[in-house]
Structures are given as C-alpha cells and as structure tokens.
Design an enzyme around this catalytic site. Structure first.
Site, PDB file in Angstrom:
ATOM      1  N   HIS A 115       0.869  -1.180   0.000  1.00 56.76           N
ATOM      2  CA  HIS A 115       0.000   0.000   0.000  1.00 56.76           C
ATOM      3  C   HIS A 115       0.909   1.234   0.000  1.00 56.76           C
ATOM      4  CE1 HIS A 115      -2.791   2.968   1.747  1.00 56.76           C
ATOM      5  NE2 HIS A 115      -3.774   2.145   1.416  1.00 56.76           N
ATOM      6  N   ASP A 196       3.515  -4.466   8.001  1.00 56.35           N
ATOM      7  CA  ASP A 196       2.234  -3.763   7.922  1.00 56.35           C
ATOM      8  C   ASP A 196       1.113  -4.777   8.142  1.00 56.35           C
ATOM      9  OD1 ASP A 196       0.007  -2.323   7.378  1.00 56.35           O
ATOM     10  OD2 ASP A 196       0.575  -1.721   5.346  1.00 56.35           O
ATOM     11  N   GLN A 199      -4.119  -5.114   7.067  1.00 57.99           N
ATOM     12  CA  GLN A 199      -5.146  -6.028   6.555  1.00 57.99           C
ATOM     13  C   GLN A 199      -5.025  -7.419   7.180  1.00 57.99           C
ATOM     14  OE1 GLN A 199      -7.604  -5.010   4.799  1.00 57.99           O
ATOM     15  NE2 GLN A 199      -6.878  -3.078   3.959  1.00 57.99           N
ATOM     16  N   LYS A 222     -10.083  -0.429  10.672  1.00 51.24           N
ATOM     17  CA  LYS A 222     -10.317  -1.634   9.861  1.00 51.24           C
ATOM     18  C   LYS A 222     -10.596  -2.830  10.775  1.00 51.24           C
ATOM     19  CE  LYS A 222      -7.018   0.036   6.380  1.00 51.24           C
ATOM     20  NZ  LYS A 222      -7.793   0.465   5.241  1.00 51.24           N
ATOM     21  N   CYS A 362      -4.711   2.109  -3.867  1.00 52.53           N
ATOM     22  CA  CYS A 362      -3.448   2.626  -3.286  1.00 52.53           C
ATOM     23  C   CYS A 362      -2.322   1.593  -3.391  1.00 52.53           C
ATOM     24  CB  CYS A 362      -3.593   3.045  -1.823  1.00 52.53           C
ATOM     25  SG  CYS A 362      -4.847   4.265  -1.530  1.00 52.53           S
TER      26      CYS A 362
HETATM   27  C1  LIG Z   1      -2.216  -2.713   3.641  1.00 47.11           C
HETATM   28  C2  LIG Z   1      -2.535  -1.319   4.094  1.00 47.11           C
HETATM   29  N1  LIG Z   1      -1.589  -0.598   4.693  1.00 47.11           N
HETATM   30  C3  LIG Z   1      -1.814   0.645   5.136  1.00 47.11           C
HETATM   31  C4  LIG Z   1      -3.050   1.246   4.978  1.00 47.11           C
HETATM   32  C5  LIG Z   1      -3.272   2.628   5.478  1.00 47.11           C
HETATM   33  O1  LIG Z   1      -4.236   2.656   6.479  1.00 47.11           O
HETATM   34  P1  LIG Z   1      -4.885   4.030   6.976  1.00 47.11           P
HETATM   35  O2  LIG Z   1      -5.425   4.712   5.766  1.00 47.11           O
HETATM   36  O3  LIG Z   1      -5.910   3.605   7.935  1.00 47.11           O
HETATM   37  O4  LIG Z   1      -3.788   4.811   7.626  1.00 47.11           O
HETATM   38  C6  LIG Z   1      -4.073   0.543   4.340  1.00 47.11           C
HETATM   39  C7  LIG Z   1      -5.387   1.152   4.100  1.00 47.11           C
HETATM   40  O5  LIG Z   1      -6.164   0.705   3.294  1.00 47.11           O
HETATM   41  C8  LIG Z   1      -3.801  -0.783   3.892  1.00 47.11           C
HETATM   42  O6  LIG Z   1      -4.746  -1.529   3.286  1.00 47.11           O
END
Ligand SMILES: Cc1ncc(COP(=O)(O)O)c(C=O)c1O
Length: 401
Positions: A115, A196, A199, A222, A362
């Site tokens: 992402h 990270d 998800q 999430k 993204c």
């Molecule tokens: C894999 C992953 N990392 C990071 C993020 C960023 O999360 P946030 O927008 O809640 O900061 C997302 C958001 O969709 C994501 O799917």
C-alpha cells in the site's frame, strides 16, 4: 440467512438494503464500540496523564487499560504498544525513527505489493539520504510471497525489510512460517523488519513476540474501531536505539534550559493529546471480538471466502488476481471482467446497492507490475453472508450477459 454477527452493527439497521463489501477500506462498527466512544464523552471526558483530579486519573486508567487490551490481543507488552491515528501515521513514524539510523549507500528491501502508506515513506527517506530501495515481487505465479523472495535480495548493505502481512489488493497473506524465516534472518543480520498488519490483524491471529518483527502497524478503523485510531508495536529490544520523532507535551519528563529528558516507552512516541476515546473504543472492539470468539469469526470468514471464490468462477470472463487457495488468503478478492472497465463494474454494482472498491486501491506498483489500470475489490467481513455473495454474482452475471 444473514450473518449472526450482523445484528450487532447498527449501521445495517440504517442501511437495510446495502451490501457492504468494502471492509478492507474501513469496517462497520458494533454498537458496543460506538457506545464506548460516546460513553467516554458522556461520562469521562478529560485529558489524560496531566490532571491530578479523579476524573483525569480515571480517564488515564481507561487509556492505559486500552493499551493493555491491545498488548494482550497482539501478544506484545504494554510498553511496546504506541497509540496513534492509524497505520499511515505508524509507518511514517517508523521511517522517521529509522532516518537517523540509516546512512547513504544503505539498502531497504520493500515488497512491490505494498500500500502507498508503506511505500512512499520509504521512497522519501531513500531519496533524502541516498539510500537504495529494492522492490521485491513474488516469484510465485499466484503472487504469494515466500521468505526467499526477500532473503535472496539481502546484501551486506541491507538495513530494513518492509512487507505487509496481507495485501489489500490480492488478499494474499504471508504464511506465519515465512514471516518467521524473514524476521529471524533479519535479526541475525541486524536488519530492521517493518510489518504492515493493516489487513492482517482483523483476520489472523497475531503474536508480535513469536513473529519477531521489530515494527508492526495497523489501523483501528479496519478492526471495528473508530477512525483516527491506530497502533504501532515496537519490539522492546529496539527501544534503546529509538529517538522521538514528534515533540510536545507528555512525551517528556523534564524540560530545563540546560537539558531535556524524554519519557520512557511508549509515551516517548505519543506526544500531544492522543485519541483517548478512540483507544478506549478500540479496546471495546477487541472485547467484542473476544466475546464472539475470534476462532469462530475466522472460520466463518474463511467459509465466505471459499464461497466467494467458487461463485466468482461462474461469472464469464472473470480474472482473479492472486491466489485462489483459501489457505493463502484473507477474505478479500480482486478481479477484472474481460472487456469491462473496473469503474464501470463498480458503477453498475452501486446501482444494485452493492458497495465494492474499484481502482488501484493505493497499490500502484502492483497494478503497474500486472499491467492493469484498475481492478474490482470485494472485501468480506463477519457481517457478510452467502446470500449477499449470491446477489453480487447474480448482478455480475447480468452485467456480462
Ligand atoms: C495494507 C494497508 N496498509 C496501510 C493502509 C493505510 O491505512 P490508513 O489509511 O488507515 O492509515 C491501508 C489502508 O487501506 C492498507 O490496506
């Protein structure tokens, strides 16, 4: 039959005909979470860590209990749990923390499936310090990462390995055993690991200690908690190397003209007034999951995933990205339909009151890698049902004719 969990989510009482397949973007919230957030403002509102009256001390206790609940949920120590506004902040914080620890010529290995929140902070850091970013893509045709994909790129200059537990585009996850191979080798070679879990944490059991990652980041929203909540877990053994990146109140013990003494972990990384009600509501979300039974929820989500994958196969021209094996995936599937633009599919489904995500999600690099402009993403959660999947598949079948 609707999901047995759906009744706990008041959102669906207010959106009766909506089918919500975008939980990877943000989940809906159970009533207990909404109550916890409201309850703080109705009964306990005061700033934390600074007041010496009962109300403020009670709010501080509630915030610290929330930290303990998070620590317990992810198998970390409370001192390893830093609250923040979400994964984007958490991952940027890690890049900020590592900035003074890296030097020109160093290398960062980054999964090419990341992402943008776990990619751009590294690109910016690399640009400003003449550090090399090495992208890694899975060798597996189904895009499942193995430890060797990362470890074969390690050189004497590698200082950081960055990867997600599960992709928000393919839904592929990295197997626990592979995560461990990466983190154990990294530890041996003094390489930082950044994981990270944005998800991952809502679909898999996380044991921060056992996984042996240095930094683990996720967003509360999430995970059935409010927006503006997040967690960055940092391995205790790394604390002594870390300097603060955000400066202000409550992250410092003493400020005098001659010297400044910063707080201990985790407060050193929590400058300013935190999202107190959010952290308390995040703890309520974890309590909700525990009360319903995490294993049962995971089993149900896997059943839904299996049903979605087998149902999508019936739609003419569907091309699914990533693995089609349940064991490799969180309940998230992205696809395209031959001859149709993802945005047109999304527009059509929206008319049928089915909310899916369309676009690059993204994850620009992965779309570039696969030479596709966009995709349709269906992300499932505990409140979804097989009937909803049937409606999706019927709608898609009508569309392709
Ligand atoms: C894999 C992953 N990392 C990071 C993020 C960023 O999360 P946030 O927008 O809640 O900061 C997302 C958001 O969709 C994501 O799917």
């Amino acid at each position: 039959m609707p999901s047995i969990y759906k009744k706990d989510f008041p959102f669906f009482k207010n959106n009766k005909s909506l089918i919500y397949f975008d939980s990877a973007a943000t989940s809906q919230k159970p009533l207990s979470v909404i109550d916890a957030e409201c309850g703080f403002y109705l009964k306990h509102n005061s700033n934390i860590k600074r007041g010496s009256y009962d109300l403020a001390e009670a709010a501080t206790d509630m915030f610290e209990s929330a930290r303990e609940a998070v620590a317990d949920f992810i198998g970390a120590k409370p001192s390893e749990v830093v609250f923040n506004s979400g994964s984007t902040e958490g991952l940027n914080t890690v890049a900020g923390i590592l900035r003074p620890l890296l030097k020109s010529g160093d290398e960062i290995i980054v999964s090419g499936m990341e992402h943008h929140s776990n990619l751009l902070p590294w690109l910016e850091l690399a640009k400003s310090k003449n550090i090399k970013v090495k992208y890694v893509f899975p060798k597996d045709p189904d895009l499942v990462f193995m430890a060797t994909d990362f470890l074969s790129e390690v050189t004497g200059k590698t200082r950081v390995i960055v990867f997600a537990g599960a992709s928000n585009f393919t839904g592929n996850k990295v197997a626990t055993s592979e995560i461990k191979k990466i983190t154990d080798l990294a530890e041996e070679k003094n390489i930082f690991t950044v994981f990270d879990a944005s998800q991952y944490v809502q679909h898999e059991v996380v044991n921060f200690r056992k996984m042996n990652v240095d930094f683990l980041s996720f967003s509360g929203h999430k995970l059935y908690a409010p927006m503006g909540t997040g967690v960055l877990a940092i391995k205790q053994e790394k604390h002594s190397q870390i300097s603060p990146v955000k400066f202000g109140g409550e992250m410092v013990k003493r400020v005098r003209m001659k010297d400044v003494i910063y707080e201990d972990f985790p407060y050193i990384l929590e400058g300013g007034t935190p999202n107190v009600s959010g952290a308390i509501a995040l703890a309520a979300a974890l309590k909700y999951l525990k009360s319903k039974g995490v294993k049962g929820i995971m089993k149900y989500e896997k059943e839904l995933l299996a049903y979605l994958l087998s149902s999508l196969k019936k739609v003419k021209g569907v091309d699914i990205y990533g693995s089609k094996a349940i064991k490799d995936k969180i309940p998230l599937v992205s696809f395209n339909i031959k001859g149709l633009h993802a945005h047109d599919v999304g527009y059509f489904l929206n008319q049928k009151k089915i909310a899916v995500r369309v676009g690059e999600h993204c994850v620009g690099l992965a779309h570039e890698y696969l030479c596709i402009p966009s995709s349709v993403r269906v992300s499932l959660s505990l409140y979804n049902s097989k009937e909803e999947i049937d409606k999706l598949v019927r709608a898609l079948s009508t569309l392709v004719g």
